[in-house]
Design a protein around this motif. Structure first.
Motif, mmCIF file in Angstrom:
data_model
loop_
_atom_site.group_PDB
_atom_site.id
_atom_site.type_symbol
_atom_site.label_atom_id
_atom_site.label_comp_id
_atom_site.label_asym_id
_atom_site.label_seq_id
_atom_site.Cartn_x
_atom_site.Cartn_y
_atom_site.Cartn_z
ATOM 1 N N ALA A 282 0.833 -1.206 0.000
ATOM 2 C CA ALA A 282 0.000 0.000 0.000
ATOM 3 C C ALA A 282 0.867 1.255 0.000
ATOM 4 C CB ALA A 282 -0.937 -0.003 1.212
ATOM 5 N N ALA A 283 1.934 1.258 0.813
ATOM 6 C CA ALA A 283 2.827 2.421 0.855
ATOM 7 C C ALA A 283 3.552 2.589 -0.477
ATOM 8 C CB ALA A 283 3.825 2.265 2.000
ATOM 9 N N GLY A 284 3.992 1.485 -1.058
ATOM 10 C CA GLY A 284 4.665 1.556 -2.361
ATOM 11 C C GLY A 284 3.759 2.099 -3.446
ATOM 12 N N LEU A 285 2.533 1.585 -3.489
ATOM 13 C CA LEU A 285 1.565 2.090 -4.467
ATOM 14 C C LEU A 285 1.205 3.540 -4.176
ATOM 15 C CD1 LEU A 285 -0.675 -1.093 -4.789
ATOM 16 C CD2 LEU A 285 0.743 -0.085 -6.598
ATOM 17 N N GLY A 286 1.164 3.885 -2.886
ATOM 18 C CA GLY A 286 0.905 5.281 -2.518
ATOM 19 C C GLY A 286 1.986 6.217 -3.032
ATOM 20 N N LEU A 287 3.231 5.780 -2.963
ATOM 21 C CA LEU A 287 4.321 6.600 -3.507
ATOM 22 C C LEU A 287 4.207 6.745 -5.024
ATOM 23 C CD1 LEU A 287 7.360 5.380 -1.385
ATOM 24 C CD2 LEU A 287 6.212 7.611 -1.276
ATOM 25 N N VAL A 288 3.807 5.669 -5.687
ATOM 26 C CA VAL A 288 3.600 5.758 -7.145
ATOM 27 C C VAL A 288 2.482 6.751 -7.444
ATOM 28 C CG1 VAL A 288 2.886 4.463 -9.199
ATOM 29 C CG2 VAL A 288 4.492 3.443 -7.585
#
Length: 177
Positions: free
Chosen positions: A124-130
């Motif tokens: 979720a955090a990775g996708l949030g950064l994207v």
């Protein structure tokens, strides 16, 4: 209320409780048996696994603040002071890019947090950064020329839908299980 309805209501309450205070969020997850974190021996819960998602949420706030500063600077450089919002294409594009980002927040933030709860905080955090990268690309592109906003829009909308449909799919799966 059926068991399935209770699970859906619980999921909705979890999101709202999470934004109110972490302690109530923990209590709801404990009461519903959805505690995906360590329980402290003295009671309460730790939220360490959600720190990356919380950091992305705060970075999102900083991004919105930066966009607001850009709008204020554009007001000043164009000589069109608030509350006027029209009269110069640069100002209108800055305001629209900022407002469009704010319009996406009610879709993005709950989807990211629910994805973190029901799937993986790291993903979720990775996708949030994207998503943040896409929104920044959208903002910068829109400021330079309206047609340059599309790559950023594609990145952020695809990411938001992955988070949204991923969280929704998992909730429905657990609800029906």
């Amino acid at each position: 209320m059926t068991d399935r309805s209770c699970k859906l209501v619980t999921a909705i309450v979890q999101v709202f409780a999470m934004f109110l205070r972490p302690a109530s969020f923990c209590a709801i997850l404990l009461a519903t048996g959805h505690a995906p974190y360590r329980i402290r021996p003295q009671g309460g819960c730790t939220m360490e696994r959600y720190y990356p998602v919380a950091a992305v949420t705060l970075i999102c706030g900083l991004m919105i603040f930066g966009m607001a500063l850009t709008v204020a600077r554009t007001h000043s450089t164009t000589g069109i002071l608030a509350p006027a919002m029209t009269g110069d294409p640069r100002l209108e594009r800055a305001i629209r890019a900022h407002c469009n980002t704010i319009e996406w927040l009610p879709i993005f933030l709950p989807a990211m947090w629910l994805f973190a709860i029901y799937w993986s905080p790291a993903w979720a955090a990775g996708l949030g950064l994207v998503w943040l990268i896409g929104r920044i690309a959208y903002f910068v592109g829109y400021l330079s020329a309206p047609l340059k906003r599309y790559p950023g829009f594609f990145i952020q909308s695809l990411t938001a839908f992955v988070l949204l449909l991923g969280a929704l799919g998992r909730i429905i799966y657990l609800w029906l299980a």
